[in-house]
Enzyme design. Sequence first.
Site, mmCIF file in Angstrom:
data_model
loop_
_atom_site.group_PDB
_atom_site.id
_atom_site.type_symbol
_atom_site.label_atom_id
_atom_site.label_comp_id
_atom_site.label_asym_id
_atom_site.label_seq_id
_atom_site.Cartn_x
_atom_site.Cartn_y
_atom_site.Cartn_z
ATOM 1 N N ASN A 106 0.953 -1.154 0.029
ATOM 2 C CA ASN A 106 0.045 0.018 -0.006
ATOM 3 C C ASN A 106 0.913 1.152 -0.101
ATOM 4 O O ASN A 106 1.916 1.321 0.665
ATOM 5 C CB ASN A 106 -0.879 -0.192 1.094
ATOM 6 N N ASP A 108 -0.369 4.136 0.971
ATOM 7 C CA ASP A 108 -1.306 5.108 1.726
ATOM 8 C C ASP A 108 -0.816 5.470 2.903
ATOM 9 O O ASP A 108 -1.308 6.674 3.574
ATOM 10 C CB ASP A 108 -2.865 4.664 1.981
ATOM 11 N N HIS A 123 5.656 -0.639 -2.781
ATOM 12 C CA HIS A 123 5.251 0.271 -4.126
ATOM 13 C C HIS A 123 5.219 1.844 -3.937
ATOM 14 O O HIS A 123 4.567 2.189 -4.609
ATOM 15 C CB HIS A 123 3.831 -0.466 -4.388
ATOM 16 N N SER A 219 -12.225 -13.121 0.605
ATOM 17 C CA SER A 219 -12.246 -13.938 -0.701
ATOM 18 C C SER A 219 -11.101 -15.219 -1.069
ATOM 19 O O SER A 219 -10.072 -14.721 -0.252
ATOM 20 C CB SER A 219 -12.222 -13.038 -1.836
ATOM 21 N N ALA A 235 -10.207 -7.657 7.127
ATOM 22 C CA ALA A 235 -9.330 -7.929 8.365
ATOM 23 C C ALA A 235 -9.526 -6.900 9.340
ATOM 24 O O ALA A 235 -8.831 -7.212 10.528
ATOM 25 C CB ALA A 235 -8.110 -7.213 7.480
HETATM 26 C C1 BJW Z 1 -10.109 -7.577 1.991
HETATM 27 C C2 BJW Z 1 -11.061 -6.715 2.286
HETATM 28 C C3 BJW Z 1 -11.006 -6.522 3.879
HETATM 29 C C4 BJW Z 1 -11.151 -6.609 0.285
HETATM 30 N N1 BJW Z 1 -10.140 -7.317 4.481
HETATM 31 N N2 BJW Z 1 -9.096 -8.124 2.586
HETATM 32 C C5 BJW Z 1 5.392 -12.602 -13.077
HETATM 33 C C6 BJW Z 1 4.147 -13.196 -13.777
HETATM 34 C C7 BJW Z 1 3.272 -12.387 -14.094
HETATM 35 C C8 BJW Z 1 3.431 -10.986 -14.383
HETATM 36 C C9 BJW Z 1 4.746 -10.287 -13.935
HETATM 37 C C10 BJW Z 1 5.565 -11.373 -12.986
HETATM 38 N N3 BJW Z 1 6.505 -10.276 -12.524
HETATM 39 C C11 BJW Z 1 6.135 -9.119 -12.823
HETATM 40 C C12 BJW Z 1 5.075 -9.153 -13.645
HETATM 41 C C13 BJW Z 1 4.551 -7.957 -14.067
HETATM 42 C C14 BJW Z 1 3.621 -7.043 -13.211
HETATM 43 C C15 BJW Z 1 2.571 -7.861 -12.528
HETATM 44 O O1 BJW Z 1 2.534 -8.513 -11.481
HETATM 45 N N4 BJW Z 1 1.422 -8.190 -13.369
HETATM 46 C C16 BJW Z 1 0.499 -8.907 -12.885
HETATM 47 C C17 BJW Z 1 -0.992 -8.128 -12.393
HETATM 48 C C18 BJW Z 1 0.033 -9.949 -14.176
HETATM 49 N N5 BJW Z 1 4.641 -6.678 -11.883
HETATM 50 C C19 BJW Z 1 5.216 -5.332 -12.176
HETATM 51 O O2 BJW Z 1 4.997 -4.787 -13.409
HETATM 52 C C20 BJW Z 1 6.044 -4.848 -11.018
HETATM 53 N N6 BJW Z 1 7.297 -4.718 -11.653
HETATM 54 C C21 BJW Z 1 8.042 -5.471 -11.881
HETATM 55 O O3 BJW Z 1 7.912 -6.892 -11.935
HETATM 56 O O4 BJW Z 1 9.592 -4.897 -12.145
HETATM 57 C C22 BJW Z 1 10.397 -5.927 -12.719
HETATM 58 C C23 BJW Z 1 10.235 -5.759 -14.275
HETATM 59 C C24 BJW Z 1 10.405 -4.669 -14.859
HETATM 60 C C25 BJW Z 1 10.161 -4.778 -16.203
HETATM 61 C C26 BJW Z 1 10.031 -5.884 -16.774
HETATM 62 C C27 BJW Z 1 9.691 -7.027 -16.359
HETATM 63 C C28 BJW Z 1 9.647 -6.986 -15.076
HETATM 64 C C29 BJW Z 1 5.289 -3.582 -10.546
HETATM 65 C C30 BJW Z 1 4.221 -3.873 -9.880
HETATM 66 C C31 BJW Z 1 3.585 -2.715 -9.533
HETATM 67 C C32 BJW Z 1 1.979 -2.455 -8.833
HETATM 68 N N7 BJW Z 1 1.645 -1.167 -9.013
HETATM 69 C C33 BJW Z 1 0.416 -1.080 -8.052
HETATM 70 C C34 BJW Z 1 -0.007 0.496 -8.228
HETATM 71 C C35 BJW Z 1 0.533 1.294 -7.214
HETATM 72 C C36 BJW Z 1 0.559 2.802 -7.232
HETATM 73 C C37 BJW Z 1 -0.836 2.772 -6.985
HETATM 74 O O5 BJW Z 1 -1.226 2.828 -5.835
HETATM 75 O O6 BJW Z 1 -1.363 3.876 -7.815
HETATM 76 O O7 BJW Z 1 0.279 -1.558 -6.962
HETATM 77 S S1 BJW Z 1 -0.967 -1.736 -9.229
HETATM 78 C C38 BJW Z 1 -1.784 -2.221 -7.605
HETATM 79 O O8 BJW Z 1 -1.908 -3.581 -7.532
HETATM 80 C C39 BJW Z 1 -0.964 -1.583 -6.637
HETATM 81 C C40 BJW Z 1 -1.116 -2.919 -5.443
HETATM 82 O O9 BJW Z 1 -0.133 -2.409 -4.535
HETATM 83 C C41 BJW Z 1 -1.144 -3.952 -6.202
HETATM 84 C C42 BJW Z 1 -1.440 -5.141 -5.530
HETATM 85 O O10 BJW Z 1 -2.879 -5.111 -5.334
HETATM 86 P P1 BJW Z 1 -3.421 -5.720 -4.037
HETATM 87 O O11 BJW Z 1 -2.898 -4.778 -2.988
HETATM 88 O O12 BJW Z 1 -3.181 -7.071 -4.011
HETATM 89 O O13 BJW Z 1 -5.071 -5.048 -4.034
HETATM 90 P P2 BJW Z 1 -6.219 -5.887 -4.977
HETATM 91 O O14 BJW Z 1 -7.305 -4.846 -5.313
HETATM 92 O O15 BJW Z 1 -5.849 -6.501 -6.272
HETATM 93 O O16 BJW Z 1 -6.886 -6.961 -3.953
HETATM 94 C C43 BJW Z 1 -7.488 -6.581 -2.752
HETATM 95 C C44 BJW Z 1 -7.677 -7.848 -1.982
HETATM 96 O O17 BJW Z 1 -8.357 -7.625 -0.775
HETATM 97 C C45 BJW Z 1 -8.649 -8.952 -2.524
HETATM 98 O O18 BJW Z 1 -8.158 -10.123 -2.503
HETATM 99 C C46 BJW Z 1 -9.907 -8.603 -1.742
HETATM 100 O O19 BJW Z 1 -10.772 -9.957 -1.563
HETATM 101 C C47 BJW Z 1 -9.398 -8.219 -0.251
HETATM 102 N N8 BJW Z 1 -10.203 -7.612 0.554
HETATM 103 N N9 BJW Z 1 -11.728 -5.819 1.263
HETATM 104 C C48 BJW Z 1 -9.424 -8.109 3.803
HETATM 105 N N10 BJW Z 1 -11.846 -5.647 4.456
#
Ligand code: BJW
Length: 255
Positions: A106, A108, A123, A219, A235
């Site tokens: 996060n 935030d 991040h 989930s 959470a």
């Molecule tokens: C609750 C709840 C409650 C609801 N209590 N729970 C390997 C395989 C495939 C792809 C890749 C790989 N390695 C790298 C990649 C590419 C990419 C990636 O992973 N893509 C996938 C999506 C397919 N990764 C990257 O690009 C990363 N960089 C990288 O790998 O660099 C090396 C590289 C460079 C160049 C070329 C190649 C490699 C960077 C990733 C950056 C992510 N950025 C973001 C935005 C940040 C800024 C912003 O805030 O705007 O980060 S995207 C967004 O997703 C944000 C989050 O931190 C991140 C993760 O999301 P998160 O936190 O899991 O949220 P949600 O919404 O997905 O899930 C919420 C969960 O909460 C849900 O499960 C709900 O059920 C639950 N929930 N209410 C508890 N009350």
Amino acid sequence: MPEESNPLQQAAALICAATRITVLTGAGISAESGVPTFRDAQTGLWATYDPLQLATPEAFAADPERVWQWYAWRRELIAAAQPNPGHTALAAMEQHCSNFHLITQNVDGLHQGAGSHNIIELHGNIHRTRCADKAHPAVPNPDDTRIPPRCPQCDAPLRPDVVWFGEHLPAAALERAFDAAKRCDLFLCIGTSSLVYPAAGLPYAALEAGAMLIEINPSETPLSHNAHLHLRGPAGEILPRLIAAPRPTSEASRN
Ligand code: BJW
């Protein structure tokens, strides 16, 4: 682990027995503070906004004003949010464990607001800005009305200090995170969809090194079937109950 106890009591027992705890949080932990997640259907940011047009370096290069304004809106939304009981419970957990690492995806700052100390931000942080050309930290001049404002040192556009898709995570933070994952005996994965790498690889590194794994999420995720315990629910409700749960007596644990 006493088999007759429920998953919450089992999790409480694991926390009590652990000497090195590492936690990974995602957007879900801040959902109850009113900060939207990314991938939840309907309420997640990506249900309304296209990440390719807002959260990539290419999007910023193509339309820096649009990206800056979107982050300015989110910054305001986050500024109005308060840490919730989930954040507070994790800060309390840190007080009771001498080897505790809190890794967050996060941006935030709500863990800091709740009083957690040993935080690894993977991040970045939406409250900081940096120079888009040279990457150094930079604070916008309050008199600069341009959107985005310019770097006071080199006049390049400023950008939020967050990690976009296709960008590398801060190397030192990533190294500390994998180190904490590999060295813990209990790993808690809270409020993340476990889809975004490399952060999503951390629980697997912990498992490989022999740690127990607890997931807290309403989930199912791709990680769920690898977790020793999956506590299903928000959470902000589960974590306070977890730290308040009665620990099994030593008599009960022996049986
Ligand atoms: C609750 C709840 C409650 C609801 N209590 N729970 C390997 C395989 C495939 C792809 C890749 C790989 N390695 C790298 C990649 C590419 C990419 C990636 O992973 N893509 C996938 C999506 C397919 N990764 C990257 O690009 C990363 N960089 C990288 O790998 O660099 C090396 C590289 C460079 C160049 C070329 C190649 C490699 C960077 C990733 C950056 C992510 N950025 C973001 C935005 C940040 C800024 C912003 O805030 O705007 O980060 S995207 C967004 O997703 C944000 C989050 O931190 C991140 C993760 O999301 P998160 O936190 O899991 O949220 P949600 O919404 O997905 O899930 C919420 C969960 O909460 C849900 O499960 C709900 O059920 C639950 N929930 N209410 C508890 N009350």
